[in-house]
Design a protein around this motif. Structure first.
Motif, PDB file in Angstrom:
ATOM      1  N   GLY A 127     -25.688   3.833   4.567  1.00 23.40           N
ATOM      2  CA  GLY A 127     -26.376   2.481   5.169  1.00 23.40           C
ATOM      3  C   GLY A 127     -25.569   1.275   4.504  1.00 23.40           C
ATOM      4  N   LYS A 128     -26.358   0.342   4.251  1.00 17.71           N
ATOM      5  CA  LYS A 128     -26.197  -0.972   3.602  1.00 17.71           C
ATOM      6  C   LYS A 128     -26.070  -0.765   2.041  1.00 17.71           C
ATOM      7  CE  LYS A 128     -27.513  -5.616   3.112  1.00 17.71           C
ATOM      8  NZ  LYS A 128     -28.391  -6.681   3.049  1.00 17.71           N
ATOM      9  N   PHE A 129     -25.015  -1.425   1.538  1.00 18.36           N
ATOM     10  CA  PHE A 129     -24.780  -1.346   0.130  1.00 18.36           C
ATOM     11  C   PHE A 129     -25.277  -2.693  -0.274  1.00 18.36           C
ATOM     12  CE2 PHE A 129     -21.439   1.606   1.283  1.00 18.36           C
ATOM     13  CZ  PHE A 129     -21.701   2.685   0.311  1.00 18.36           C
ATOM     14  N   ARG A 130     -25.947  -2.721  -1.737  1.00 15.36           N
ATOM     15  CA  ARG A 130     -26.632  -4.025  -1.992  1.00 15.36           C
ATOM     16  C   ARG A 130     -26.719  -3.668  -3.535  1.00 15.36           C
ATOM     17  NH1 ARG A 130     -29.943  -1.003   0.635  1.00 15.36           N
ATOM     18  NH2 ARG A 130     -31.728  -0.082  -0.215  1.00 15.36           N
ATOM     19  N   VAL A 131     -26.968  -4.986  -4.147  1.00 18.38           N
ATOM     20  CA  VAL A 131     -27.120  -4.868  -5.672  1.00 18.38           C
ATOM     21  C   VAL A 131     -28.660  -4.908  -5.784  1.00 18.38           C
ATOM     22  CG1 VAL A 131     -26.805  -6.268  -7.693  1.00 18.38           C
ATOM     23  CG2 VAL A 131     -25.053  -6.211  -6.172  1.00 18.38           C
ATOM     24  N   GLY A 132     -29.297  -4.139  -6.495  1.00 20.89           N
ATOM     25  CA  GLY A 132     -30.524  -3.764  -6.784  1.00 20.89           C
ATOM     26  C   GLY A 132     -31.178  -3.078  -5.612  1.00 20.89           C
ATOM     27  N   GLY A 187     -29.693   5.589 -16.741  1.00 20.56           N
ATOM     28  CA  GLY A 187     -30.589   4.609 -15.907  1.00 20.56           C
ATOM     29  C   GLY A 187     -29.920   4.896 -14.371  1.00 20.56           C
ATOM     30  N   PRO A 188     -30.880   4.461 -13.490  1.00 24.21           N
ATOM     31  CA  PRO A 188     -30.419   4.693 -11.946  1.00 24.21           C
ATOM     32  C   PRO A 188     -29.305   3.951 -11.486  1.00 24.21           C
ATOM     33  CG  PRO A 188     -32.460   3.280 -12.031  1.00 24.21           C
ATOM     34  CD  PRO A 188     -32.279   3.798 -13.521  1.00 24.21           C
ATOM     35  N   GLY A 189     -29.087   2.686 -12.026  1.00 24.84           N
ATOM     36  CA  GLY A 189     -28.022   1.849 -11.487  1.00 24.84           C
ATOM     37  C   GLY A 189     -28.314   0.620 -10.800  1.00 24.84           C
ATOM     38  N   VAL A 190     -27.538  -0.322 -10.740  1.00 29.19           N
ATOM     39  CA  VAL A 190     -27.783  -1.184 -10.087  1.00 29.19           C
ATOM     40  C   VAL A 190     -27.103  -1.559  -8.653  1.00 29.19           C
ATOM     41  CG1 VAL A 190     -27.996  -2.949 -12.402  1.00 29.19           C
ATOM     42  CG2 VAL A 190     -25.442  -2.673 -11.137  1.00 29.19           C
ATOM     43  N   VAL A 191     -26.385  -0.646  -8.215  1.00 26.78           N
ATOM     44  CA  VAL A 191     -25.768  -0.669  -6.917  1.00 26.78           C
ATOM     45  C   VAL A 191     -26.617   0.234  -5.997  1.00 26.78           C
ATOM     46  CG1 VAL A 191     -23.918  -0.140  -5.141  1.00 26.78           C
ATOM     47  CG2 VAL A 191     -23.475  -1.302  -7.646  1.00 26.78           C
ATOM     48  N   GLU A 225     -20.292  -7.549 -11.412  1.00 23.13           N
ATOM     49  CA  GLU A 225     -19.358  -6.420 -11.168  1.00 23.13           C
ATOM     50  C   GLU A 225     -19.756  -5.654  -9.884  1.00 23.13           C
ATOM     51  OE1 GLU A 225     -17.846  -5.457 -15.463  1.00 23.13           O
ATOM     52  OE2 GLU A 225     -19.903  -4.931 -15.083  1.00 23.13           O
ATOM     53  N   ALA A 226     -21.223  -5.573  -9.963  1.00 26.27           N
ATOM     54  CA  ALA A 226     -22.020  -4.922  -8.820  1.00 26.27           C
ATOM     55  C   ALA A 226     -21.515  -5.481  -7.626  1.00 26.27           C
ATOM     56  CB  ALA A 226     -23.357  -4.546  -9.300  1.00 26.27           C
ATOM     57  N   GLU A 227     -21.868  -7.214  -7.496  1.00 28.20           N
ATOM     58  CA  GLU A 227     -21.610  -7.759  -6.527  1.00 28.20           C
ATOM     59  C   GLU A 227     -20.226  -7.164  -5.766  1.00 28.20           C
ATOM     60  OE1 GLU A 227     -23.140  -9.570  -4.435  1.00 28.20           O
ATOM     61  OE2 GLU A 227     -25.175  -9.924  -5.695  1.00 28.20           O
ATOM     62  N   GLN A 228     -19.363  -7.345  -6.607  1.00 24.41           N
ATOM     63  CA  GLN A 228     -17.755  -7.152  -6.360  1.00 24.41           C
ATOM     64  C   GLN A 228     -17.774  -5.886  -5.689  1.00 24.41           C
ATOM     65  OE1 GLN A 228     -15.457  -7.862  -9.868  1.00 24.41           O
ATOM     66  NE2 GLN A 228     -15.066 -10.042  -9.155  1.00 24.41           N
ATOM     67  N   VAL A 285     -20.044  -3.946  -4.187  1.00 24.46           N
ATOM     68  CA  VAL A 285     -20.725  -3.869  -3.099  1.00 24.46           C
ATOM     69  C   VAL A 285     -20.080  -4.344  -2.030  1.00 24.46           C
ATOM     70  CG1 VAL A 285     -22.540  -5.072  -1.841  1.00 24.46           C
ATOM     71  CG2 VAL A 285     -23.049  -3.619  -4.200  1.00 24.46           C
ATOM     72  N   THR A 286     -19.196  -5.713  -2.158  1.00 24.43           N
ATOM     73  CA  THR A 286     -18.477  -6.337  -1.155  1.00 24.43           C
ATOM     74  C   THR A 286     -17.277  -5.272  -0.795  1.00 24.43           C
ATOM     75  OG1 THR A 286     -19.224  -8.540  -2.090  1.00 24.43           O
ATOM     76  CG2 THR A 286     -17.117  -8.416  -0.734  1.00 24.43           C
ATOM     77  N   THR A 287     -16.719  -4.779  -1.613  1.00 28.59           N
ATOM     78  CA  THR A 287     -15.725  -3.917  -1.261  1.00 28.59           C
ATOM     79  C   THR A 287     -15.863  -2.689  -0.641  1.00 28.59           C
ATOM     80  OG1 THR A 287     -14.531  -4.633  -3.395  1.00 28.59           O
ATOM     81  CG2 THR A 287     -13.859  -2.556  -2.383  1.00 28.59           C
ATOM     82  N   LEU A 288     -17.009  -2.007  -1.030  1.00 36.01           N
ATOM     83  CA  LEU A 288     -17.438  -0.922  -0.390  1.00 36.01           C
ATOM     84  C   LEU A 288     -18.048  -1.047   1.178  1.00 36.01           C
ATOM     85  CD1 LEU A 288     -19.312   1.264  -3.288  1.00 36.01           C
ATOM     86  CD2 LEU A 288     -17.277   1.957  -1.971  1.00 36.01           C
ATOM     87  N   GLN A 289     -18.863  -2.184   1.168  1.00 34.88           N
ATOM     88  CA  GLN A 289     -19.255  -2.751   2.541  1.00 34.88           C
ATOM     89  C   GLN A 289     -18.184  -2.824   3.404  1.00 34.88           C
ATOM     90  OE1 GLN A 289     -22.947  -2.107   2.789  1.00 34.88           O
ATOM     91  NE2 GLN A 289     -21.778  -2.069   5.189  1.00 34.88           N
TER      92      GLN A 289
END
Length: 158
Positions: A92-97, A114-118, A137-140, A142-146
């Protein structure tokens, strides 16, 4: 900085533990080995935790590979690790947090625990990765994977 603190902590842990073990062994001669077993168990578990955390900080790596059929997530230390595979059609959708995550304790992400931010949805569940990523970094990622996932889906529809 975290690596230096971990190495110093590990050295102090071993030094203090060896002194305590020496003291306990003298005590055990009088009362038997059973009196030091709880200490040995606790010290061994603590040492293992610190060794894994130090190894993660020195050589730990997370890899995410997305292709048309699946996404692979690999966590490894010195090349040894495990893979999780997710079928692409259920991603499904990738997101930060987002999503609820079981947290061992606040701040464990620094130690690789920890569980991670993505976050991403897989069927009805939410999974996370990227425990040491900053939000930018997580935003980049997420954008790439989505974008890649959307591209695969658009290609399959044609």
């Amino acid at each position: 900085m975290t690596r230096i603190i971990l190495v110093m902590f590990l050295l102090m842990w071993i030094l203090i533990g060896s002194f305590a073990l020496d003291d306990f062994s003298k005590h055990a001669e009088m009362e038997g080995i059973g009196s030091i077993l709880p200490f040995l168990f606790g010290w061994g578990v603590g040492t293992l935790f610190v060794l894994v955390a130090a190894a993660w900080n020195i050589a730990g790596m997370e890899r995410v590979i997305l292709d048309k059929s699946e996404m692979k997530h690999r966590r490894e230390i010195f090349g040894l690790g495990f893979d999780k595979e997710y079928a692409a059609q259920h991603l499904g959708k990738f997101r930060v947090g987002g999503g609820s995550a079981l947290r061992l304790a606040p701040g464990m992400e620094v130690w690789g625990m920890g569980p991670g931010v993505v976050s991403f949805d897989y069927g009805v569940k939410t999974y996370r990765f990227g425990s040491t990523l900053e939000d930018s970094e997580a935003e980049q990622i997420v954008t790439t994977l989505q974008a890649q996932l959307n591209s695969f889906r658009t290609t399959q529809l044609k």
